[in-house]
Motif scaffolding. Structure first.
Motif, PDB file in Angstrom:
ATOM      1  N   GLU A  33       0.799  -1.045   0.038  1.00  0.00           N
ATOM      2  CA  GLU A  33      -0.076   0.178  -0.048  1.00  0.00           C
ATOM      3  C   GLU A  33       0.756   1.182   0.182  1.00  0.00           C
ATOM      4  OE1 GLU A  33      -2.387   0.266   3.455  1.00  0.00           O
ATOM      5  OE2 GLU A  33      -0.732   0.278   4.916  1.00  0.00           O
ATOM      6  N   ALA A  34       0.229   2.359  -0.432  1.00  0.00           N
ATOM      7  CA  ALA A  34       1.179   3.781  -0.575  1.00  0.00           C
ATOM      8  C   ALA A  34       0.077   4.748  -0.030  1.00  0.00           C
ATOM      9  CB  ALA A  34       1.738   3.674  -1.880  1.00  0.00           C
ATOM     10  N   ASP A  35       0.435   5.989   0.205  1.00  0.00           N
ATOM     11  CA  ASP A  35      -0.377   7.147   0.492  1.00  0.00           C
ATOM     12  C   ASP A  35      -0.556   7.838  -0.568  1.00  0.00           C
ATOM     13  OD1 ASP A  35       1.545   9.156   2.843  1.00  0.00           O
ATOM     14  OD2 ASP A  35       2.042   8.269   0.940  1.00  0.00           O
ATOM     15  N   PHE A  36      -1.128   8.660  -0.584  1.00  0.00           N
ATOM     16  CA  PHE A  36      -1.347   9.769  -2.005  1.00  0.00           C
ATOM     17  C   PHE A  36       0.088  10.494  -1.906  1.00  0.00           C
ATOM     18  CE2 PHE A  36      -3.952  12.202  -4.745  1.00  0.00           C
ATOM     19  CZ  PHE A  36      -3.513  13.339  -4.826  1.00  0.00           C
ATOM     20  N   THR A  37       0.727  10.921  -0.843  1.00  0.00           N
ATOM     21  CA  THR A  37       2.088  11.708  -0.885  1.00  0.00           C
ATOM     22  C   THR A  37       3.083  10.839  -1.766  1.00  0.00           C
ATOM     23  OG1 THR A  37       1.232  12.873   1.084  1.00  0.00           O
ATOM     24  CG2 THR A  37       3.839  12.817   0.329  1.00  0.00           C
ATOM     25  N   TYR A  38       3.160   9.694  -1.249  1.00  0.00           N
ATOM     26  CA  TYR A  38       4.038   8.642  -1.708  1.00  0.00           C
ATOM     27  C   TYR A  38       4.061   8.405  -3.479  1.00  0.00           C
ATOM     28  CZ  TYR A  38       7.252   4.804  -2.779  1.00  0.00           C
ATOM     29  OH  TYR A  38       8.484   4.267  -3.248  1.00  0.00           O
ATOM     30  N   LEU A  40       2.660  10.763  -5.081  1.00  0.00           N
ATOM     31  CA  LEU A  40       2.822  12.042  -5.928  1.00  0.00           C
ATOM     32  C   LEU A  40       4.250  12.045  -5.956  1.00  0.00           C
ATOM     33  CD1 LEU A  40       1.032  14.936  -4.044  1.00  0.00           C
ATOM     34  CD2 LEU A  40       1.114  14.457  -6.669  1.00  0.00           C
ATOM     35  N   LYS A  67      -9.710   6.208   3.209  1.00  0.00           N
ATOM     36  CA  LYS A  67      -9.389   7.522   3.505  1.00  0.00           C
ATOM     37  C   LYS A  67      -9.245   7.592   4.874  1.00  0.00           C
ATOM     38  CE  LYS A  67     -10.686  10.051  -0.507  1.00  0.00           C
ATOM     39  NZ  LYS A  67      -9.639  10.972  -0.885  1.00  0.00           N
ATOM     40  N   MET A  73      -5.263  14.972  10.141  1.00  0.00           N
ATOM     41  CA  MET A  73      -4.960  15.250   8.788  1.00  0.00           C
ATOM     42  C   MET A  73      -5.161  14.045   7.801  1.00  0.00           C
ATOM     43  SD  MET A  73      -3.082  18.195   8.657  1.00  0.00           S
ATOM     44  CE  MET A  73      -2.413  18.097   7.233  1.00  0.00           C
ATOM     45  N   PRO A  74      -5.852  14.587   6.617  1.00  0.00           N
ATOM     46  CA  PRO A  74      -6.389  13.189   5.922  1.00  0.00           C
ATOM     47  C   PRO A  74      -5.207  12.569   5.364  1.00  0.00           C
ATOM     48  CG  PRO A  74      -6.497  15.389   4.747  1.00  0.00           C
ATOM     49  CD  PRO A  74      -6.101  15.882   6.078  1.00  0.00           C
ATOM     50  N   ARG A  75      -5.422  11.468   5.295  1.00  0.00           N
ATOM     51  CA  ARG A  75      -4.414  10.396   4.641  1.00  0.00           C
ATOM     52  C   ARG A  75      -5.124   9.467   3.680  1.00  0.00           C
ATOM     53  NH1 ARG A  75       0.354   8.668   7.969  1.00  0.00           N
ATOM     54  NH2 ARG A  75       1.089  10.646   7.133  1.00  0.00           N
ATOM     55  N   THR A  76      -4.945   9.480   2.580  1.00  0.00           N
ATOM     56  CA  THR A  76      -5.287   8.296   1.607  1.00  0.00           C
ATOM     57  C   THR A  76      -4.441   7.378   1.271  1.00  0.00           C
ATOM     58  OG1 THR A  76      -6.505  10.294   0.445  1.00  0.00           O
ATOM     59  CG2 THR A  76      -6.247   8.235  -0.650  1.00  0.00           C
TER      60      THR A  76
END
Lengths: 112, 200
Positions: A33-38, A40, A67, A73-76
Motif C-alpha cells: 500500500e502507499a499513501d497519496f503523498t508517496y 505523488l 481515507k 490530517m487526511p491520509r489516503t
C-alpha cells in the motif's frame, strides 16, 4: 499488412494503457500500500492529475482507496485490488503478445 | 508477475525506501563507530545503540515522511520465506561469532583464521549479490564505493599483520564514510523534495 483486429489492439485495456495510470498500477503492484503523498513523489504527477487517475482506477475496481485521518490530517491509502492485479498481469501479457506477433514487423521496422 | 520493467521499478522502490533518505547509512556509520569504544574502552558505549532507533524514527517522521509519504513493499506471504530469512540470519550470526571466537582462541593465525576469513568473504559476497539484484537502482554510486572501501580494509589487514589498531582505524574510516555519504544523501533528499503539506 495486418489490420488492428488481427493485432488485437482493440482488446488492450485502455484504462491501464494510459501512461500515468500504468505508472500508478506498476508501483502498486510492487507495494502493499502507499499513501497519496508517496504516489505523488514517485510518479511526479500533479496533485490534480493523480487524483483524477486514482478515481478512474477506483471506478473500474482496479485499486482500493481508504481515507483516514491521522492527527486530524487526511491520509489516503491506496492499494491494488485482486481485480487490478489480474488486469495488470493480463495487460502485460497482452502487450508482450502484440509486440511479439509475426506480421508486426515491416520493411521499415527496427526489430530484427 | 515479472519482467525487466517491473524488476527495475522494484529495485528502484526498494533502494529509495531503504536508502534514499541516507538515514540507513548514517546509522550504519554510527553503529560502526560505537563498536570501537564499546570494545576498547567500556561496554557502556553500547547503550548508545538504544538511542539510535528513537532518533531514526523521529527523523523519518519529522523530515522524511512529509516529503516522501508512506509506503510498504509487498512481502512474500509464504511462511517458508520468513523461516528461511530468520534461519539465514541466525546462521550468519553463529558463523561470525563462532568463527571469530575460534580465530581468537588460535591467536588469529593459521587454519582457523583463514577459514574464518574465507567464510566471512563468502557471506559478504552473498549479501552483496542479493543487495545488487534486489535493492540497488543501478545508478547510485554508494554500493560501488562502499564495496571498494570494504575490500581495501580487508586486503590491508594482512599487510598490517592483523594489527587490531589497524583494524580499528580502518573500521573507523569505513564508518565515517557511511556517515558522510548518509549526511550527503539526506541533505540531497531534503533539498530535492519539498514538504507536501496537504494531500488534496
Amino acid at each position: 499488412m495486418k489490420n488492428e483486429d488481427d493485432l488485437k489492439l482493440n482488446e488492450i485495456d485502455r484504462v491501464i494503457h494510459e501512461p500515468a495510470r500504468l505508472s500508478i498500477m506498476i508501483h502498486l503492484s510492487i507495494l502493499q500500500e502507499a499513501d497519496f503523498t508517496y504516489l505523488l513523489y514517485r510518479t511526479k504527477l500533479s496533485r490534480g492529475n493523480l487524483s483524477v487517475q486514482l478515481q478512474k482506477l477506483e471506478g473500474v475496481g482496479y485499486i482500493k482507496i481508504e481515507k483516514k485521518f491521522v492527527k486530524r490530517m487526511p491520509r489516503t491509502m491506496v492499494s491494488l485490488s485482486e481485480k487490478g492485479k489480474e488486469a495488470l498481469d493480463h495487460y502485460r501479457k497482452h502487450i508482450l503478445e502484440v509486440l511479439g506477433m509475426p506480421g508486426v514487423e515491416s520493411e521499415d521496422s527496427p526489430l530484427p | 508477475m515479472t519482467s525487466p520493467l517491473f524488476d527495475n521499478v522494484k529495485r528502484s522502490i526498494n533502494f529509495d525506501l531503504h536508502y534514499g533518505d541516507g538515514l540507513q547509512w548514517i546509522c550504519t556509520g554510527l553503529f560502526g563507530l560505537l563498536i570501537i569504544p564499546a570494545l576498547a574502552v567500556s561496554f557502556v558505549f553500547a547503550f548508545a545503540y538504544f538511542l539510535m532507533l528513537p532518533l531514526y524514527t523521529y527523523l523519518k517522521k519529522k523530515y522524511v515522511a512529509p516529503r516522501r509519504g508512506i509506503a510498504k513493499v509487498r512481502i512474500d506471504p509464504m511462511p517458508k520465506s520468513i523461516f528461511l530469512g530468520t534461519g539465514l540470519a541466525i546462521l550468519y550470526a553463529l558463523i561470525i561469532l563462532g568463527g571469530g571466537y575460534w580465530a581468537y582462541k588460535n591467536n588469529y593465525e593459521g587454519i582457523p583464521m583463514l577459514t574464518f576469513s574465507v567464510t566471512l568473504l563468502l557471506l559478504v559476497a552473498g549479501t552483496w549479490t542479493y543487495y545488487t539484484l534486489n535493492e540497488w537502482d543501478g545508478k547510485h554510486p554508494y554500493p560501488i564505493m562502499e564495496r571498494i572501501l570494504f575490500l581495501l580494509v580487508i586486503l590491508c589487514l594482512p599487510l598490517s599483520n592483523y594489527s587490531m589498531l589497524h583494524l580499528a582505524i580502518s573500521w573507523g574510516i569505513y564508518s565515517l564514510f557511511n556517515i558522510v555519504m548518509g549526511c550527503w544523501q539526506f541533505r540531497r533528499f531534503i533539498i530535492n523534495n519539498p514538504v507536501i503539506d496537504h494531500e488534496e
